[in-house]
Each structure stands twice: as structure tokens, then as C-alpha cells.
Write a protein that holds these residues in place. Structure first.
Motif, PDB file in Angstrom:
ATOM      1  N   ARG A 159       0.835  -1.199   0.000  1.00  0.00           N
ATOM      2  CA  ARG A 159       0.000   0.000   0.000  1.00  0.00           C
ATOM      3  C   ARG A 159       0.869   1.247   0.000  1.00  0.00           C
ATOM      4  O   ARG A 159       2.006   1.228   0.473  1.00  0.00           O
ATOM      5  CB  ARG A 159      -0.890   0.045   1.254  1.00  0.00           C
ATOM      6  N   ARG A 160       0.292   2.328  -0.528  1.00  0.00           N
ATOM      7  CA  ARG A 160       1.009   3.609  -0.461  1.00  0.00           C
ATOM      8  C   ARG A 160       1.113   4.078   0.982  1.00  0.00           C
ATOM      9  O   ARG A 160       2.097   4.709   1.371  1.00  0.00           O
ATOM     10  CB  ARG A 160       0.278   4.656  -1.320  1.00  0.00           C
ATOM     11  N   ARG A 161       0.078   3.780   1.773  1.00  0.00           N
ATOM     12  CA  ARG A 161       0.102   4.133   3.200  1.00  0.00           C
ATOM     13  C   ARG A 161      -0.014   2.839   4.011  1.00  0.00           C
ATOM     14  O   ARG A 161      -1.121   2.356   4.229  1.00  0.00           O
ATOM     15  CB  ARG A 161      -1.036   5.091   3.536  1.00  0.00           C
ATOM     16  N   PRO A 162       1.099   2.253   4.442  1.00  0.00           N
ATOM     17  CA  PRO A 162       1.047   0.988   5.184  1.00  0.00           C
ATOM     18  C   PRO A 162       0.225   1.113   6.463  1.00  0.00           C
ATOM     19  O   PRO A 162       0.165   2.181   7.083  1.00  0.00           O
ATOM     20  CB  PRO A 162       2.525   0.704   5.505  1.00  0.00           C
ATOM     21  N   HIS A 163      -0.410   0.019   6.834  1.00  0.00           N
ATOM     22  CA  HIS A 163      -1.176  -0.048   8.075  1.00  0.00           C
ATOM     23  C   HIS A 163      -0.207   0.196   9.242  1.00  0.00           C
ATOM     24  O   HIS A 163       0.750  -0.567   9.434  1.00  0.00           O
ATOM     25  CB  HIS A 163      -1.798  -1.438   8.185  1.00  0.00           C
ATOM     26  N   PRO A 164      -0.404   1.259  10.037  1.00  0.00           N
ATOM     27  CA  PRO A 164       0.588   1.588  11.082  1.00  0.00           C
ATOM     28  C   PRO A 164       0.739   0.493  12.132  1.00  0.00           C
ATOM     29  O   PRO A 164       1.846   0.238  12.617  1.00  0.00           O
ATOM     30  CB  PRO A 164       0.055   2.888  11.682  1.00  0.00           C
ATOM     31  N   TYR A 165      -0.356  -0.172  12.498  1.00  0.00           N
ATOM     32  CA  TYR A 165      -0.271  -1.212  13.522  1.00  0.00           C
ATOM     33  C   TYR A 165       0.369  -2.482  12.961  1.00  0.00           C
ATOM     34  O   TYR A 165       1.114  -3.178  13.675  1.00  0.00           O
ATOM     35  CB  TYR A 165      -1.650  -1.508  14.100  1.00  0.00           C
TER      36      TYR A 165
ATOM     37  N   ARG B 183       2.646  -2.477  10.707  1.00  0.00           N
ATOM     38  CA  ARG B 183       4.069  -2.143  10.656  1.00  0.00           C
ATOM     39  C   ARG B 183       4.699  -2.265  12.040  1.00  0.00           C
ATOM     40  O   ARG B 183       5.822  -2.767  12.194  1.00  0.00           O
ATOM     41  CB  ARG B 183       4.233  -0.721  10.113  1.00  0.00           C
ATOM     42  N   ALA B 184       3.977  -1.846  13.081  1.00  0.00           N
ATOM     43  CA  ALA B 184       4.502  -1.935  14.452  1.00  0.00           C
ATOM     44  C   ALA B 184       4.668  -3.389  14.884  1.00  0.00           C
ATOM     45  O   ALA B 184       5.679  -3.741  15.510  1.00  0.00           O
ATOM     46  CB  ALA B 184       3.571  -1.190  15.407  1.00  0.00           C
ATOM     47  N   LEU B 185       3.695  -4.239  14.540  1.00  0.00           N
ATOM     48  CA  LEU B 185       3.810  -5.649  14.928  1.00  0.00           C
ATOM     49  C   LEU B 185       4.912  -6.344  14.132  1.00  0.00           C
ATOM     50  O   LEU B 185       5.615  -7.200  14.665  1.00  0.00           O
ATOM     51  CB  LEU B 185       2.475  -6.367  14.732  1.00  0.00           C
ATOM     52  N   THR B 186       5.097  -5.967  12.873  1.00  0.00           N
ATOM     53  CA  THR B 186       6.189  -6.534  12.080  1.00  0.00           C
ATOM     54  C   THR B 186       7.538  -6.213  12.726  1.00  0.00           C
ATOM     55  O   THR B 186       8.426  -7.067  12.808  1.00  0.00           O
ATOM     56  CB  THR B 186       6.152  -5.992  10.638  1.00  0.00           C
ATOM     57  N   SER B 187       7.698  -4.983  13.219  1.00  0.00           N
ATOM     58  CA  SER B 187       8.932  -4.604  13.913  1.00  0.00           C
ATOM     59  C   SER B 187       9.130  -5.430  15.182  1.00  0.00           C
ATOM     60  O   SER B 187      10.243  -5.867  15.492  1.00  0.00           O
ATOM     61  CB  SER B 187       8.911  -3.113  14.264  1.00  0.00           C
ATOM     62  N   ALA B 188       8.023  -5.658  15.915  1.00  0.00           N
ATOM     63  CA  ALA B 188       8.112  -6.461  17.135  1.00  0.00           C
ATOM     64  C   ALA B 188       8.467  -7.905  16.804  1.00  0.00           C
ATOM     65  O   ALA B 188       9.239  -8.555  17.527  1.00  0.00           O
ATOM     66  CB  ALA B 188       6.791  -6.399  17.895  1.00  0.00           C
ATOM     67  N   LEU B 189       7.949  -8.429  15.699  1.00  0.00           N
ATOM     68  CA  LEU B 189       8.288  -9.803  15.283  1.00  0.00           C
ATOM     69  C   LEU B 189       9.755  -9.890  14.878  1.00  0.00           C
ATOM     70  O   LEU B 189      10.436 -10.892  15.161  1.00  0.00           O
ATOM     71  CB  LEU B 189       7.383 -10.230  14.125  1.00  0.00           C
ATOM     72  N   ALA B 190      10.257  -8.863  14.197  1.00  0.00           N
ATOM     73  CA  ALA B 190      11.662  -8.865  13.807  1.00  0.00           C
ATOM     74  C   ALA B 190      12.568  -8.896  15.035  1.00  0.00           C
ATOM     75  O   ALA B 190      13.596  -9.599  15.054  1.00  0.00           O
ATOM     76  CB  ALA B 190      11.960  -7.638  12.960  1.00  0.00           C
ATOM     77  N   GLU B 191      12.190  -8.182  16.080  1.00  0.00           N
ATOM     78  CA  GLU B 191      12.974  -8.183  17.322  1.00  0.00           C
ATOM     79  C   GLU B 191      12.910  -9.563  17.987  1.00  0.00           C
ATOM     80  O   GLU B 191      13.930 -10.089  18.465  1.00  0.00           O
ATOM     81  CB  GLU B 191      12.478  -7.117  18.277  1.00  0.00           C
ATOM     82  N   ALA B 192      11.713 -10.160  18.001  1.00  0.00           N
ATOM     83  CA  ALA B 192      11.559 -11.483  18.617  1.00  0.00           C
ATOM     84  C   ALA B 192      12.367 -12.531  17.876  1.00  0.00           C
ATOM     85  O   ALA B 192      12.901 -13.474  18.476  1.00  0.00           O
ATOM     86  CB  ALA B 192      10.077 -11.878  18.647  1.00  0.00           C
TER      87      ALA B 192
END
Length: 294
Positions: free
Chosen positions: A274-280, A282-291
Motif C-alpha cells: 500500500r502507499r500508506r502501510p497499516h501503522p499497527y 508495521r509496528a507488529l512486524t517490527s516487534a516480530l523482527a525483534e523477537a
């Protein structure tokens, strides 16, 4: 201009391989379906479907239109779900995940996410990648924790893949197995053993390898749960191939690495493009990357 309704009808013809079956599925008459396809062909200036005694075959322009129809349908579904979220009392996020990833990666990521975004109403749905990816494409899920083995990620147009980690496969042997103390093993060294299968995808990998190595794969047990498979290995039923994130520390099995090139699952997150990614999302993807880095 190409009519969206006629694209929907062509997509149904392609799905069912017949004007009559498509008409029944769409609650139309075969004559109406034929007329819509003829009108589509006139507007396009090219034939899109060829009838024969064996059914209907799409031409190359027809196949391109069906691909476009699938993309348009998925986009419209995503928009409908986005509108539903906008009008909801609370922001929502739906996550699809395969079982072992949900057990090992998702809890830590969700704990971090919920602490940062307590206002979000979360829904988690268990699904293997072949079901989870279409859920993201249709808008039924906002993101999916998925995996693939060889080749590219299992994506269709309009989706993005964020890689998280490689998940190497281990050989799980009963503790008393004569090869349990080895530092590494090739699969061919276990040609005489019986196997416990924890997933259809690892079964496919094993069967391909067995065919190349010219031995018969002998199956002692077949499950859809890697954790159950390890309890069967511990009981001496057979040997197994287990991904790293699915290892159960409590299972009394001997784990031995496979000799290079070592097979692995590739785990990542699927999101809509999407041109405007879903903010939440994106936040959960970052949390998964950390995990995944822990």
C-alpha cells in the motif's frame, strides 16, 4: 473501458472451466454469460476464451484479464475491510500465523505490541501459509506470519514479504539411537530408519531427497504437529526432521545437525502493498523482527 462485472464473469469461467458451470455459480443463464464474454471481447478487440468439447480455454489476453480481475477483487476486499476498521469503535488488527511460529515468535512480539498499543483490538487466526497468504490478499488478515522452503516467497501481486529469520531443520533421533552422538548426519545415513512426519511440507522434502538418494522413505507415523512428532521420536517410534523454532526442549530426543547444504524454512511477514502501510501492522512486524533475533 473494461467492465468490472464482465471481468468477474470471466474469472468465474476460468475457475469453473465452463460457461454453464460459471452461469450456475453466478446465478445467471449460460446465454447471459456468453453475451457478457462476447461484449468483453468486442471492447478489448481480442478473443479471451475459446470453447471446445473439453471445456473453455483462456487465450493469453484472457489470462491477463483474469490476473487483473483477481488483483482488483483483492484490492476491493482490502478496501472494504479498511473501511470497516475506520468505522469501528476501536482500531483492529488481525494476524494470521502458522502454529510453531505462533508458539515461538508471536507471544513476545504481541506482549511488546500490546504494551505499546493497548487501544488495538487484536485477533489471531491460526493458518498455514497456503491459507494465510490469501487471507492477507483478501483483507481478512492485516498481516501473516508465514514461511517457505525453497524458491521465492509464496506471494501474489499486491503483497510484500519482510524476511525475519532462517529456520534450519534438525534431525531428531531417539536418545538410544546408534547415530545420536554424531556431530552431523546426512539424510542418506538414516535410509534404513522409519520416519515420523510432523508436516506435509517436510514430508515432500524428505521424499524428494529419498528419491535422489535412491532409498525408500519408510513412514512410521504422520502428524500435523511437530511437538507431537517429537514425543513419538522420544518413544522410539522413528526419527524425524524438525525446524528449529518447533524444537521442544522438554522432549527427550537427540538433536543432530544435517550436513551442508542444510535445509531450512525461511520465515517472514506478509503484508498488503500500500502507499500508506497499516501503522499497527508495521509496528507488529517490527516487534516480530525483534523477537526473531532473540
Amino acid at each position: 473501458m473494461i467492465d468490472v462485472q464482465r471481468l468477474r464473469i470471466l474469472r468465474s469461467v476460468a475457475e469453473h472451466g465452463s460457461f454453464n458451470k460459471a452461469a450456475a455459480a453466478l446465478l445467471l443463464t449460460p446465454s447471459a454469460v456468453s453475451q457478457h464474454i462476447a461484449s468483453l471481447e468486442r471492447s478489448l478487440g481480442h478473443p479471451v476464451a475459446v470453447r471446445s468439447t473439453r471445456g473453455v480455454t483462456l487465450t493469453e489476453p484472457g489470462r491477463l484479464l483474469v490476473e487483473a480481475a483477481e488483483t482488483i477483487s483483492a484490492e476491493l476486499d482490502q478496501v472494504r475491510h479498511a473501511i470497516d476498521r475506520l468505522t469501528a469503535d476501536r482500531p483492529r488488527l488481525t494476524v494470521a500465523t502458522f502454529t510453531s511460529g505462533g508458539r515461538r515468535l508471536l507471544p513476545a512480539a504481541l506482549a511488546r505490541f500490546v504494551a505499546a498499543h493497548p487501544e488495538v483490538e487484536l485477533t489471531v487466526r491460526e493458518a498455514e501459509p497456503e491459507a494465510a497468504v490469501p487471507m492477507v490478499r483478501s483483507g481478512d488478515a492485516d498481516l501473516a506470519l508465514a514461511y517457505h522452503f525453497d524458491g521465492p516467497p509464496p506471494l501474489r501481486a499486491g503483497l510484500d514479504w519482510t524476511p525475519l529469520m532462517d529456520d534450519p531443520l534438525w534431525l531428531a533421533l531417539p536418545p538410544g539411537h546408534p547415530l545420536a552422538g554424531r556431530s552431523s548426519l546426512s539424510l542418506s545415513e538414516l535410509a534404513a530408519d522409519r520416519w515420523v512426519l510432523g508436516c506435509l511440507k517436510t514430508e515432500a522434502h524428505l521424499r524428494r531427497y529419498a528419491e535422489l538418494a535412491r532409498f525408500d522413505l519408510r513412514v512410521a507415523a504422520s502428524t500435523t504437529d511437530y511437538f507431537f512428532a517429537q514425543t513419538l521420536v522420544a518413544a522410539g517410534v522413528g526419527v524425524s526432521l524438525i525446524p528449529h523454532v518447533s524444537l521442544a526442549p522438554e522432549a527427550a530426543v537427540a538433536l543432530v545437525p544435517i550436513e551442508p547444504p542444510r535445509p531450512a524454512r525461511h520465515i517472514g511477514v506478509v503484508t498488503p502493498r500500500r502507499r500508506r502501510p497499516h501503522p499497527y501492522a508495521r509496528a507488529l512486524t517490527s516487534a516480530l523482527a525483534e523477537a526473531a533475533q532473540r
